[in-house]
Design an enzyme around this catalytic site. Structure first.
Site, PDB file in Angstrom:
ATOM      1  N   PHE A 115       0.836  -1.187   0.000  1.00 30.17           N
ATOM      2  CA  PHE A 115       0.000   0.000   0.000  1.00 30.17           C
ATOM      3  C   PHE A 115       0.883   1.254   0.000  1.00 30.17           C
ATOM      4  O   PHE A 115       1.810   1.353   0.786  1.00 30.17           O
ATOM      5  CB  PHE A 115      -0.912  -0.011   1.237  1.00 30.17           C
ATOM      6  CG  PHE A 115      -1.767   1.225   1.351  1.00 30.17           C
ATOM      7  CD1 PHE A 115      -2.746   1.505   0.404  1.00 30.17           C
ATOM      8  CD2 PHE A 115      -1.583   2.116   2.397  1.00 30.17           C
ATOM      9  CE1 PHE A 115      -3.517   2.643   0.503  1.00 30.17           C
ATOM     10  CE2 PHE A 115      -2.360   3.261   2.505  1.00 30.17           C
ATOM     11  CZ  PHE A 115      -3.328   3.526   1.547  1.00 30.17           C
ATOM     12  N   LYS A 165       9.869   3.218   6.226  1.00 28.42           N
ATOM     13  CA  LYS A 165       9.276   3.508   7.530  1.00 28.42           C
ATOM     14  C   LYS A 165       9.987   2.775   8.674  1.00 28.42           C
ATOM     15  O   LYS A 165      10.242   3.350   9.732  1.00 28.42           O
ATOM     16  CB  LYS A 165       7.794   3.125   7.513  1.00 28.42           C
ATOM     17  CG  LYS A 165       7.076   3.524   8.794  1.00 28.42           C
ATOM     18  CD  LYS A 165       5.583   3.294   8.684  1.00 28.42           C
ATOM     19  CE  LYS A 165       4.882   3.804   9.949  1.00 28.42           C
ATOM     20  NZ  LYS A 165       3.421   3.595   9.883  1.00 28.42           N
TER      21      LYS A 165
END
Lengths: 579, 163
Positions: A115, A165
């Protein structure tokens, strides 16, 4: 015992503060949440929340153009990153130093079509000076140091740092390197002394000299040295679109902008000179037009540029000087002031050349027919220059209004004219104005735009409200995509395919809905008064909707693919070749 | 004109795509490109065979030098150099053809490195033109498969490309 290690996100924030960054323009999202959490806790730089990532990069870009510092933007992965790409490409084409930090999906998810995943390093590779994907928390600090160094040194440009991340959540010891050593990157800064001497000699021997400067002079802070050189020699100067302000526009030695919409005198002097010195300029297609036409006249060319690949790219030059423009020009000035020969020679008479230039000036290529019934766009810019006393930061979008701003606002200082010259990005104007206002909060900042361009980043009216930016929008509203319409009139027999703007909003009400001041000006007699009124509102954002002549064209003009000696002077002139 | 460009670059992820991307973005020709790490594993050595006018080649060299990861660039055509390429050719080899193929292979100083009932695989090194000549001299119908590495180049004598 406490752990000396901190998270990647905190390391990143510390690095940005280490570089003394004052503003980071950004927009949060999933992949950068750890980073935003650290932004919440810190009190170094100020984060500016834009309304679209493209505007974040444009604002950082303008901040850099106005100050000379590296601009910084922060975006999330996937769509945040792709939204930033137009801004990055815009900065790349104009050589603006930026560091863009983009979030990325966690390392194990890379390549899994996760995503909001996009290959940011791959997408931006052709439009950055360099980019990095950081795959280890221990590399963050060194990578950031390199990013700032690469962005600002040599020929400046944007650098993307893509950070997954999970890396921002991992722990490492913080160490920010003081210096950077790269065996593969050592930009040449000092010009070759022999070449510089040769250039000075050629300049002194010139009978029809010409100084042509571009964006590189502005970015390289070479204005002061250039003025000194030009005044010592009493030689004529022209600036490119990107170079405006590099030489004072109100000076008598200035011939105006050259190129596709440049003055007759600048283009004719460029074409007919015998010695040309190009400073931080790159002979691009909008400047010299067709290179074959340009080369049909013999001349000796000296070219100073920090980027060797800009030299002899479109036009073969005789004396290449690779180096920082400021230091090269300083060295030239030193030779000129010390050399006795030079002192004798510099009195050399080029009065017949100036006489010729004055004849070209008398053609008065920069004229328009003013009107008492309909507002002429050029008139608005002339009045804007008067009302702001020539001292505002002027940003522009792209199209006819951009050319009129460049032609009719006389820039006497560098870093005041902020526009997208290389990529020609519609929509930069408003975010550019934001960047300028953050750079200089008390300055007069005006965004010259059209009703087409402004709508490409109109959402930033909200950002301007949030931060109370007292920008003045000067919208020249002709209900057409003017430059497209102009080309359709000239080259497509008036078939105005999709260039008319219908269903425009009521811009006054739109501005007011954000809490700004909106003004609509339809009468030429009201132009000056309205501008004075707007600029008197020192703490208000004012949106000025000038309803202008729909049929006005930008003149003079050199058609695409034509040469400098093939100018179209406009409705009131007959096109003429050189005498 | 054909040029062979040698370069040394940081052996990092994506380095190859920066070079390949540069050639496609600026519409430069690329005939072949080979790359492998050097004796120093942090460096990769690349050989690019390209063609263009002198002005285009000058721009290619400058643009390659501009890539941040590129350490050194050398146009081998600026001096004396040696060019070698490796080719593997699988050819039909049945009946009388087996002898013929063996002979051709010997003439070009190739080596047969795999023998099967109906075919030979021949290994041949040399300049690009030599490999072309070998292909030319074979009966087209006899060629089952070819694979070439693209040229590697090195300067003669004192011409050394090293950090």
């Amino acid at each position: 015992m406490t752990n000396p290690n901190i998270t990647g996100a905190e390391i990143l924030i510390r690095c940005i503060n280490e570089e003394k960054v004052k503003f980071v323009f950004g927009y949060p999202g999933g992949a950068v949440l750890h980073i935003y959490d650290e932004i919440y806790k810190q009190n170094g730089f100020k984060h500016i929340l834009v309304r679209h990532e493209q505007a974040a990069v444009h604002a950082a870009d303008a901040y850099s153009r106005a100050t000379g510092d590296v601009g910084v933007a922060l975006v999330t992965s996937g769509p945040g990153a792709t939204n930033a790409v137009t801004g990055i490409a815009t900065a790349y084409m104009d050589s603006i130093p930026l560091v863009i930090i983009s979030g990325q999906v966690p390392v194990p998810a890379i390549g899994m079509d996760a995503f909001q995943e996009v290959d940011m390093v791959g997408i931006t590779r052709p439009c950055v000076k360099h980019n990095f994907l950081v795959k280890d928390v221990k590399d963050i600090a060194a990578t950031m140091k390199k990013a700032f160094y690469i962005a600002a040194s040599g020929r400046p440009g944007p650098v993307v740092v893509d950070i997954p991340k999970d890396i921002t959540a991992h722990f490492a010891e913080y160490f920010y390197p003081k210096t950077v050593e790269m065996r593969s990157y050592n930009p040449v800064l000092k010009g070759h002394s022999g070449q510089i001497k040769k250039a000075v000699k050629l300049l002194l021997e010139a009978k029809r000299p010409m100084i042509y400067t571009g964006g590189g002079l502005v970015l390289g802070d070479g204005t002061e040295e250039l003025i000194k050189l030009a005044r010592t020699l009493n030689y004529p100067v022209t600036n490119t679109l990107m170079g405006l302000g590099g030489y004072p526009a109100t000076d008598k030695q200035f011939l105006g902008m050259l190129g596709m919409h440049g003055t007759y005198e600048a283009n004719m002097a460029m074409q007919n000179c015998d010695v040309l010195i190009a400073v931080g300029a790159r002979f691009d297609d909008r400047v010299i037009g067709n290179p074959e036409n340009f080369l049909s006249q013999p001349r000796t060319i000296i070219h100073i540029d920090v980027d060797p690949s800009s030299i002899s790219k479109r036009v073969k030059v005789d004396v290449p000087i690779v180096g920082h423009v400021q230091s090269v020009l300083r060295e030239m000035n030193e030779i000129l002031s010390s050399d006795i020969m030079a002192n004798e020679k510099k009195q050399s008479n080029i009065s017949s050349w100036w006489k010729q230039i004055d004849e070209w000036r008398n053609v008065k290529s920069m004229v328009y027919q003013n009107s008492s019934t309909v507002i002429k766009p050029q008139y608005v810019i002339e009045k804007l220059w008067e009302v702001t006393k020539g001292d505002a930061y002027i940003t522009s979008d792209v199209g006819q209004h951009q050319m009129w701003a460049a032609q009719y606002y006389k820039f006497d200082k560098p870093r005041r004219w902020i526009n997208s010259g290389g990529l020609g990005t519609m929509g930069v104007g408003l975010p550019y104005a934001m960047g300028c206002q953050f750079a200089d909060k008390n300055a007069q900042v005006a965004c010259v735009t059209g009703e087409g361009s402004i709508q490409m980043n109109i959402q930033e009216l909200s950002t301007c409200a949030q931060y109370g930016l007292p920008i003045k929008v000067i919208m020249l509203n002709n209900r057409y995509l003017g430059m497209v319409r102009q080309w359709q009139e000239f080259f497509y027999e008036n078939r105005y395919s999709e260039s008319y703007m219908d269903s425009l909003p009521d811009f006054v009400k739109l501005a007011e809905s954000y809490g700004h001041v909106g003004m609509k000006i339809t009468n030429p007699a009201d132009v000056e008064g309205a501008l004075k009124e707007a600029f008197a509102k020192k703490d208000k954002f004012v949106f000025m909707d000038f309803i202008t002549d729909q049929d006005e064209n930008v003149f003079p003009m050199i058609a695409n693919g034509k040469g400098l000696s093939e100018m179209i002077l406009g409705n009131d002139h007959i096109a003429r070749e050189e005498d | 004109m054909k040029h062979i460009i040698s370069l040394l670059m940081e052996n990092e992820a994506g380095a190859l795509s920066r070079v390949a991307g540069l050639f496609s973005a600026r519409a430069y020709n690329i005939e072949s490109l080979t790359v492998a790490p050097t004796e120093d594993p942090t460096l990769s050595r690349m050989t690019i065979v390209t063609s263009g006018s002198d002005q285009v080649i000058e721009q290619i060299i400058k643009q390659l030098n501009k890539l941040i990861d590129v350490v050194k660039v050398l146009d081998l055509n600026d001096g004396k150099f040696i060019e070698r390429e490796l080719m593997l050719v699988k050819v039909k080899a049945t009946g009388a053809f087996r002898e013929e193929m063996k002979r051709m292979c010997d003439i070009f100083r190739g080596r047969i490195i795999d023998v099967a009932d109906g075919s030979f695989t021949i290994e041949l090194t040399g300049s690009g033109t030599k490999l072309d000549a070998f292909i030319e001299s074979l009966d087209k119908a006899a060629i089952l498969e070819t694979v070439r590495t693209g040229a590697s180049g090195i300067g003669r004598g004192d011409r050394i490309l090293k950090v």
